[in-house]
Design a protein around this motif. Structure first.
Motif, PDB file in Angstrom:
ATOM      1  N   ARG A  77      40.705  92.513 -37.574  1.00 46.19           N
ATOM      2  CA  ARG A  77      41.364  92.846 -36.318  1.00 46.19           C
ATOM      3  C   ARG A  77      40.386  93.559 -35.388  1.00 46.19           C
ATOM      4  N   ILE A  78      40.521  93.284 -34.104  1.00 48.85           N
ATOM      5  CA  ILE A  78      39.805  94.012 -33.057  1.00 48.85           C
ATOM      6  C   ILE A  78      40.829  94.949 -32.427  1.00 48.85           C
ATOM      7  N   GLU A  79      40.680  96.245 -32.671  1.00 52.32           N
ATOM      8  CA  GLU A  79      41.696  97.216 -32.276  1.00 52.32           C
ATOM      9  C   GLU A  79      41.140  98.213 -31.275  1.00 52.32           C
ATOM     10  N   LEU A  80      41.810  98.334 -30.144  1.00 46.26           N
ATOM     11  CA  LEU A  80      41.374  99.249 -29.091  1.00 46.26           C
ATOM     12  C   LEU A  80      41.573 100.696 -29.530  1.00 46.26           C
ATOM     13  N   GLU A  81      40.523 101.510 -29.372  1.00 41.61           N
ATOM     14  CA  GLU A  81      40.603 102.940 -29.680  1.00 41.61           C
ATOM     15  C   GLU A  81      40.577 103.801 -28.413  1.00 41.61           C
ATOM     16  N   GLU A  82      39.736 103.438 -27.449  1.00 36.35           N
ATOM     17  CA  GLU A  82      39.620 104.227 -26.220  1.00 36.35           C
ATOM     18  C   GLU A  82      39.401 103.294 -25.034  1.00 36.35           C
ATOM     19  N   ARG A  83      39.910 103.711 -23.861  1.00 36.11           N
ATOM     20  CA  ARG A  83      39.710 102.942 -22.622  1.00 36.11           C
ATOM     21  C   ARG A  83      39.391 103.922 -21.503  1.00 36.11           C
ATOM     22  N   PRO A  84      38.101 104.276 -21.325  1.00 36.16           N
ATOM     23  CA  PRO A  84      37.736 105.278 -20.325  1.00 36.16           C
ATOM     24  C   PRO A  84      37.813 104.786 -18.886  1.00 36.16           C
ATOM     25  N   ASN A  85      37.829 103.466 -18.677  1.00 38.56           N
ATOM     26  CA  ASN A  85      37.835 102.920 -17.315  1.00 38.56           C
ATOM     27  C   ASN A  85      38.965 101.905 -17.135  1.00 38.56           C
ATOM     28  N   PRO A  86      40.216 102.351 -17.120  1.00 47.50           N
ATOM     29  CA  PRO A  86      41.329 101.406 -17.033  1.00 47.50           C
ATOM     30  C   PRO A  86      41.413 100.662 -15.699  1.00 47.50           C
ATOM     31  N   TRP A  87      40.575 101.002 -14.749  1.00 46.22           N
ATOM     32  CA  TRP A  87      40.527 100.324 -13.446  1.00 46.22           C
ATOM     33  C   TRP A  87      39.467  99.235 -13.387  1.00 46.22           C
ATOM     34  N   LEU A  88      38.590  99.155 -14.415  1.00 45.26           N
ATOM     35  CA  LEU A  88      37.420  98.284 -14.333  1.00 45.26           C
ATOM     36  C   LEU A  88      37.425  97.224 -15.435  1.00 45.26           C
ATOM     37  N   SER A  89      38.299  96.242 -15.297  1.00 48.44           N
ATOM     38  CA  SER A  89      38.267  95.111 -16.220  1.00 48.44           C
ATOM     39  C   SER A  89      36.984  94.327 -15.991  1.00 48.44           C
ATOM     40  N   VAL A  90      36.596  93.520 -16.961  1.00 44.39           N
ATOM     41  CA  VAL A  90      35.416  92.667 -16.783  1.00 44.39           C
ATOM     42  C   VAL A  90      35.625  91.722 -15.606  1.00 44.39           C
ATOM     43  N   ALA A  91      36.845  91.227 -15.429  1.00 51.52           N
ATOM     44  CA  ALA A  91      37.142  90.357 -14.291  1.00 51.52           C
ATOM     45  C   ALA A  91      36.952  91.094 -12.966  1.00 51.52           C
ATOM     46  N   HIS A  92      37.429  92.332 -12.891  1.00 53.00           N
ATOM     47  CA  HIS A  92      37.270  93.118 -11.665  1.00 53.00           C
ATOM     48  C   HIS A  92      35.801  93.425 -11.403  1.00 53.00           C
ATOM     49  N   TYR A  93      35.053  93.701 -12.459  1.00 50.47           N
ATOM     50  CA  TYR A  93      33.612  93.931 -12.307  1.00 50.47           C
ATOM     51  C   TYR A  93      32.957  92.725 -11.653  1.00 50.47           C
ATOM     52  N   TRP A  94      33.228  91.521 -12.167  1.00 50.21           N
ATOM     53  CA  TRP A  94      32.628  90.317 -11.602  1.00 50.21           C
ATOM     54  C   TRP A  94      33.056  90.103 -10.167  1.00 50.21           C
ATOM     55  N   ASP A  95      34.350  90.247  -9.894  1.00 49.85           N
ATOM     56  CA  ASP A  95      34.839  90.073  -8.528  1.00 49.85           C
ATOM     57  C   ASP A  95      34.143  91.037  -7.571  1.00 49.85           C
ATOM     58  N   SER A  96      33.898  92.256  -8.036  1.00 57.29           N
ATOM     59  CA  SER A  96      33.295  93.290  -7.188  1.00 57.29           C
ATOM     60  C   SER A  96      31.834  92.998  -6.878  1.00 57.29           C
ATOM     61  N   ILE A  97      31.057  92.654  -7.900  1.00 58.14           N
ATOM     62  CA  ILE A  97      29.618  92.490  -7.670  1.00 58.14           C
ATOM     63  C   ILE A  97      29.284  91.160  -7.004  1.00 58.14           C
ATOM     64  N   THR A  98      30.228  90.219  -6.981  1.00 58.15           N
ATOM     65  CA  THR A  98      29.993  88.933  -6.319  1.00 58.15           C
ATOM     66  C   THR A  98      30.744  88.819  -5.000  1.00 58.15           C
ATOM     67  N   ALA A  99      31.368  89.903  -4.544  1.00 57.09           N
ATOM     68  CA  ALA A  99      32.144  89.870  -3.295  1.00 57.09           C
ATOM     69  C   ALA A  99      31.249  89.551  -2.108  1.00 57.09           C
ATOM     70  N   HIS A 100      31.790  88.835  -1.128  1.00 61.30           N
ATOM     71  CA  HIS A 100      31.026  88.451   0.062  1.00 61.30           C
ATOM     72  C   HIS A 100      30.687  89.663   0.923  1.00 61.30           C
ATOM     73  N   ARG A 101      31.625  90.578   1.064  1.00 59.97           N
ATOM     74  CA  ARG A 101      31.398  91.800   1.839  1.00 59.97           C
ATOM     75  C   ARG A 101      31.704  93.000   0.936  1.00 59.97           C
ATOM     76  N   PRO A 102      30.771  93.352   0.076  1.00 58.99           N
ATOM     77  CA  PRO A 102      31.025  94.401  -0.917  1.00 58.99           C
ATOM     78  C   PRO A 102      31.101  95.788  -0.310  1.00 58.99           C
ATOM     79  N   ASP A 103      31.793  96.663  -0.995  1.00 57.12           N
ATOM     80  CA  ASP A 103      31.970  98.053  -0.590  1.00 57.12           C
ATOM     81  C   ASP A 103      30.953  98.909  -1.338  1.00 57.12           C
TER      82      ASP A 103
END
Length: 220
Positions: free
Chosen positions: A161-187
């Motif tokens: 089993r792959i079991e989650l123990e800690e999640r220090p960045n609940p706002w930063l999914s891998v999908a959100h990371y990709w969307d952010s760094i490839t955005a056309h007009r990044p913040d």
């Protein structure tokens, strides 16, 4: 969160045709327990240590359901596109880039690992699938998979089993990371926030800081 490893893969360096350069993308499923250390699974090798392997890319996880998308895009490789083909170590179903977050800490068998970064697709994906621009498709679709660093070495195996123990960045999914760094007009402020996310690979954090500085200096 808990999910099961369906298959575990390792492989030795082999020549990649037609050029013949070394690659570790060819892997085979293994039965039984395999030791996971800070440098990866025992018996697993990488052909280009500048871009693959190392402590922040010790273990590669790729969702098997992504192969359906690849086979739909390139029907001629439908018979090839399946678990292990893109060089992953761990294959699962039911867990994608939307469900995992930078810095997540997981227990896998006897080991503890931390999600450090997504995979950055390269030209070897094109060669492996025999499909031009497959790596670009993988990145654009956000179906890259991700890497773990090893916090506690130990043996792992298919069926663990792959079991989650800690999640220090609940706002930063891998999908959100990709969307952010490839955005056309990044913040730039978002880039600085990502750079400070606990667990993010140091080189990725540095790139985010550098890009934020460039955007600020150039009025983006």
């Amino acid at each position: 969160m808990s999910i099961t490893i369906d298959q575990l893969f390792i492989g030795r360096v082999q020549p990649m045709l037609p050029e013949g350069g070394p690659t570790g993308i060819y892997k085979a499923a293994v039965a039984g327990r395999v030791m996971l250390t800070s440098s990866g699974l025992e018996g697993d090798e990488q052909g280009d240590l500048r871009h693959h392997g190392g402590p922040h890319k010790a273990l590669h996880h790729y969702p098997v359901e992504h192969y359906v998308l690849l086979a739909e895009e390139w029907p001629h490789c439908a018979g090839l596109a399946g678990a292990g083909v893109l060089g992953e170590n761990i294959s699962t179903r039911g867990l994608t880039e939307h469900d995992v977050f930078i810095g997540d800490i997981y227990r896998i068998g006897e080991a503890r690992v931390q999600l450090s970064q997504p995979r950055s697709p390269c030209w070897k994906i094109d060669r492996r699938l025999g499909a031009d621009k497959a790596s670009r498709f993988v990145e654009a679709a956000g179906i890259t998979g991700w890497y773990y660093r090893v916090l506690t070495p130990g043996t792992i195996a298919a069926g663990d089993r792959i079991e989650l123990e800690e999640r220090p960045n609940p706002w930063l999914s891998v999908a959100h990371y990709w969307d952010s760094i490839t955005a056309h007009r990044p913040d730039p402020a978002l880039f600085r926030r990502i750079a400070e996310a606990p667990g993010l690979a140091p080189d990725k954090a540095e790139r985010c800081r550098d890009r934020a500085a460039w955007l600020e200096q150039n009025g983006a």
